[in-house]
Scaffold this motif. Structure first.
Motif, PDB file in Angstrom:
ATOM      1  N   LEU A  41      44.425  47.913 -11.973  1.00  0.00           N
ATOM      2  CA  LEU A  41      45.833  48.273 -12.171  1.00  0.00           C
ATOM      3  C   LEU A  41      46.170  49.547 -11.387  1.00  0.00           C
ATOM      4  O   LEU A  41      47.186  49.600 -10.692  1.00  0.00           O
ATOM      5  CB  LEU A  41      46.124  48.469 -13.669  1.00  0.00           C
ATOM      6  N   ARG A  42      45.284  50.555 -11.500  1.00  0.00           N
ATOM      7  CA  ARG A  42      45.520  51.829 -10.784  1.00  0.00           C
ATOM      8  C   ARG A  42      45.572  51.606  -9.268  1.00  0.00           C
ATOM      9  O   ARG A  42      46.403  52.173  -8.564  1.00  0.00           O
ATOM     10  CB  ARG A  42      44.431  52.855 -11.139  1.00  0.00           C
ATOM     11  N   GLU A  43      44.663  50.756  -8.807  1.00  0.00           N
ATOM     12  CA  GLU A  43      44.599  50.444  -7.370  1.00  0.00           C
ATOM     13  C   GLU A  43      45.908  49.781  -6.895  1.00  0.00           C
ATOM     14  O   GLU A  43      46.458  50.134  -5.862  1.00  0.00           O
ATOM     15  CB  GLU A  43      43.431  49.466  -7.160  1.00  0.00           C
ATOM     16  N   THR A  44      46.369  48.797  -7.687  1.00  0.00           N
ATOM     17  CA  THR A  44      47.597  48.072  -7.328  1.00  0.00           C
ATOM     18  C   THR A  44      48.804  49.007  -7.392  1.00  0.00           C
ATOM     19  O   THR A  44      49.677  48.968  -6.524  1.00  0.00           O
ATOM     20  CB  THR A  44      47.808  46.864  -8.268  1.00  0.00           C
ATOM     21  N   GLU A  45      48.856  49.864  -8.419  1.00  0.00           N
ATOM     22  CA  GLU A  45      49.965  50.822  -8.539  1.00  0.00           C
ATOM     23  C   GLU A  45      50.005  51.754  -7.321  1.00  0.00           C
ATOM     24  O   GLU A  45      51.075  52.081  -6.808  1.00  0.00           O
ATOM     25  CB  GLU A  45      49.826  51.647  -9.829  1.00  0.00           C
ATOM     26  N   LYS A  46      48.800  52.137  -6.879  1.00  0.00           N
ATOM     27  CA  LYS A  46      48.696  53.018  -5.701  1.00  0.00           C
ATOM     28  C   LYS A  46      49.224  52.287  -4.456  1.00  0.00           C
ATOM     29  O   LYS A  46      49.965  52.851  -3.646  1.00  0.00           O
ATOM     30  CB  LYS A  46      47.232  53.433  -5.512  1.00  0.00           C
ATOM     31  N   ALA A  47      48.847  51.010  -4.337  1.00  0.00           N
ATOM     32  CA  ALA A  47      49.297  50.201  -3.193  1.00  0.00           C
ATOM     33  C   ALA A  47      50.821  50.023  -3.221  1.00  0.00           C
ATOM     34  O   ALA A  47      51.482  50.085  -2.179  1.00  0.00           O
ATOM     35  CB  ALA A  47      48.603  48.843  -3.214  1.00  0.00           C
ATOM     36  N   VAL A  48      51.365  49.828  -4.454  1.00  0.00           N
ATOM     37  CA  VAL A  48      52.821  49.683  -4.604  1.00  0.00           C
ATOM     38  C   VAL A  48      53.510  50.981  -4.164  1.00  0.00           C
ATOM     39  O   VAL A  48      54.478  50.952  -3.397  1.00  0.00           O
ATOM     40  CB  VAL A  48      53.200  49.319  -6.069  1.00  0.00           C
ATOM     41  N   ARG A  49      52.997  52.115  -4.647  1.00  0.00           N
ATOM     42  CA  ARG A  49      53.592  53.413  -4.268  1.00  0.00           C
ATOM     43  C   ARG A  49      53.567  53.611  -2.748  1.00  0.00           C
ATOM     44  O   ARG A  49      54.533  54.070  -2.144  1.00  0.00           O
ATOM     45  CB  ARG A  49      52.858  54.569  -4.970  1.00  0.00           C
ATOM     46  N   GLY A  50      52.430  53.217  -2.152  1.00  0.00           N
ATOM     47  CA  GLY A  50      52.289  53.345  -0.695  1.00  0.00           C
ATOM     48  C   GLY A  50      53.312  52.493   0.034  1.00  0.00           C
ATOM     49  O   GLY A  50      53.971  52.958   0.980  1.00  0.00           O
ATOM     50  N   ARG A  51      53.468  51.250  -0.441  1.00  0.00           N
ATOM     51  CA  ARG A  51      54.407  50.325   0.218  1.00  0.00           C
ATOM     52  C   ARG A  51      55.852  50.796   0.038  1.00  0.00           C
ATOM     53  O   ARG A  51      56.658  50.751   0.971  1.00  0.00           O
ATOM     54  CB  ARG A  51      54.227  48.915  -0.382  1.00  0.00           C
ATOM     55  N   VAL A  52      56.194  51.286  -1.175  1.00  0.00           N
ATOM     56  CA  VAL A  52      57.542  51.803  -1.447  1.00  0.00           C
ATOM     57  C   VAL A  52      57.822  53.004  -0.533  1.00  0.00           C
ATOM     58  O   VAL A  52      58.899  53.120   0.054  1.00  0.00           O
ATOM     59  CB  VAL A  52      57.698  52.201  -2.941  1.00  0.00           C
ATOM     60  N   GLY A  53      56.813  53.863  -0.387  1.00  0.00           N
ATOM     61  CA  GLY A  53      56.941  55.038   0.496  1.00  0.00           C
ATOM     62  C   GLY A  53      57.226  54.623   1.933  1.00  0.00           C
ATOM     63  O   GLY A  53      58.101  55.193   2.597  1.00  0.00           O
ATOM     64  N   GLU A  54      56.487  53.607   2.401  1.00  0.00           N
ATOM     65  CA  GLU A  54      56.688  53.114   3.778  1.00  0.00           C
ATOM     66  C   GLU A  54      58.116  52.591   3.958  1.00  0.00           C
ATOM     67  O   GLU A  54      58.770  52.868   4.968  1.00  0.00           O
ATOM     68  CB  GLU A  54      55.699  51.973   4.084  1.00  0.00           C
ATOM     69  N   LEU A  55      58.585  51.816   2.956  1.00  0.00           N
ATOM     70  CA  LEU A  55      59.942  51.251   3.046  1.00  0.00           C
ATOM     71  C   LEU A  55      60.996  52.360   3.087  1.00  0.00           C
ATOM     72  O   LEU A  55      61.931  52.316   3.880  1.00  0.00           O
ATOM     73  CB  LEU A  55      60.207  50.315   1.858  1.00  0.00           C
ATOM     74  N   LEU A  56      60.821  53.372   2.213  1.00  0.00           N
ATOM     75  CA  LEU A  56      61.813  54.451   2.147  1.00  0.00           C
ATOM     76  C   LEU A  56      61.755  55.380   3.364  1.00  0.00           C
ATOM     77  O   LEU A  56      62.677  56.144   3.617  1.00  0.00           O
ATOM     78  CB  LEU A  56      61.660  55.250   0.847  1.00  0.00           C
TER      79      LEU A  56
END
Length: 212
Positions: free
Chosen positions: A78-93
């Motif tokens: 879960l922590r790994e996926t949350e980190k990946a989500v944050r990374g992807r959201v950061g890239e989009l923004l």
């Protein structure tokens, strides 16, 4: 299947512990055939089960993240996926090509999935799933295509965590079920012992003496 709540299971472990401590105390401090010692001998305890229950829950009565190897692995995932989500959201923004289609350069959630507020005029320019539309029809809440697999993985892991927690509660419930009759009896005995101690404390307080 039905199962006991975290609070109920911890209460049972506390009854086991109290019974064990009171019985040991009475053994060491009262005459073998005294009324209190006889009462205490009928108290039930199961140290192994008591410790097993206490080891599963934290101080807030929540199941510890490492209560079982499965749960520990799921929380790590879960922590790994949350980190990946944050990374992807950061890239989009950080992408001006993406941000120019948004009402605001922020993300929000719909149905526990991360979405962005896309201008109605630009909705065809953002690939993804529409989850909601604002009351004014000016904003579309879109989950970008690149986030879909990560959001799916988040949901999947969260539901696996939930299932593992239910499995733990069900297993502990099965283990304590067998003790229900004796636990009930122990609670009655503890109440009676407590009553005797209350009388003794009161007698000391008012300097009572036994009538001759």
């Amino acid at each position: 299947s039905s199962y006991l709540s975290e609070e109920e299971l911890v209460d049972i472990a506390k009854t086991f512990r109290t019974s064990r401590l009171v019985r040991n105390f009475m053994n060491e401090n009262t005459e073998l055939n005294s009324q209190l010692n006889t009462l205490a001998r009928n108290l039930t305890s199961d140290r192994e089960l008591e410790e097993k229950i206490f080891s599963v829950f934290d101080d807030n009565l929540e199941i510890k993240h490492d209560a079982t190897p499965e749960l520990k692995g799921l929380y790590a995932s879960l922590r790994e996926t949350e980190k990946a989500v944050r990374g992807r959201v950061g890239e989009l923004l950080n992408s001006t090509d993406f941000v120019k289609h948004l009402q605001e350069a922020i993300y929000t959630t719909r149905d526990e999935r991360i979405v962005f507020q896309v201008k109605a005029s630009d909705k065809s320019k953002v690939n993804g799933i529409v989850h909601d539309v604002s009351a004014t029809n000016k904003t579309f809440y879109i989950e970008p295509e690149s986030l879909v697999p990560l959001n799916n993985k988040l949901r999947e892991t969260q539901s696996q965590i939930h299932a593992e927690c239910i499995r733990i509660l069900t297993e502990l419930t099965q283990l304590v079920k067998f003790h229900f009759p004796s636990l009930k009896k122990s609670e009655q005995i503890l109440a009676e012992i407590d009553f005797h101690f209350a009388k003794a404390r009161y007698a000391v307080k008012i300097h009572s003496t036994e009538p001759e």
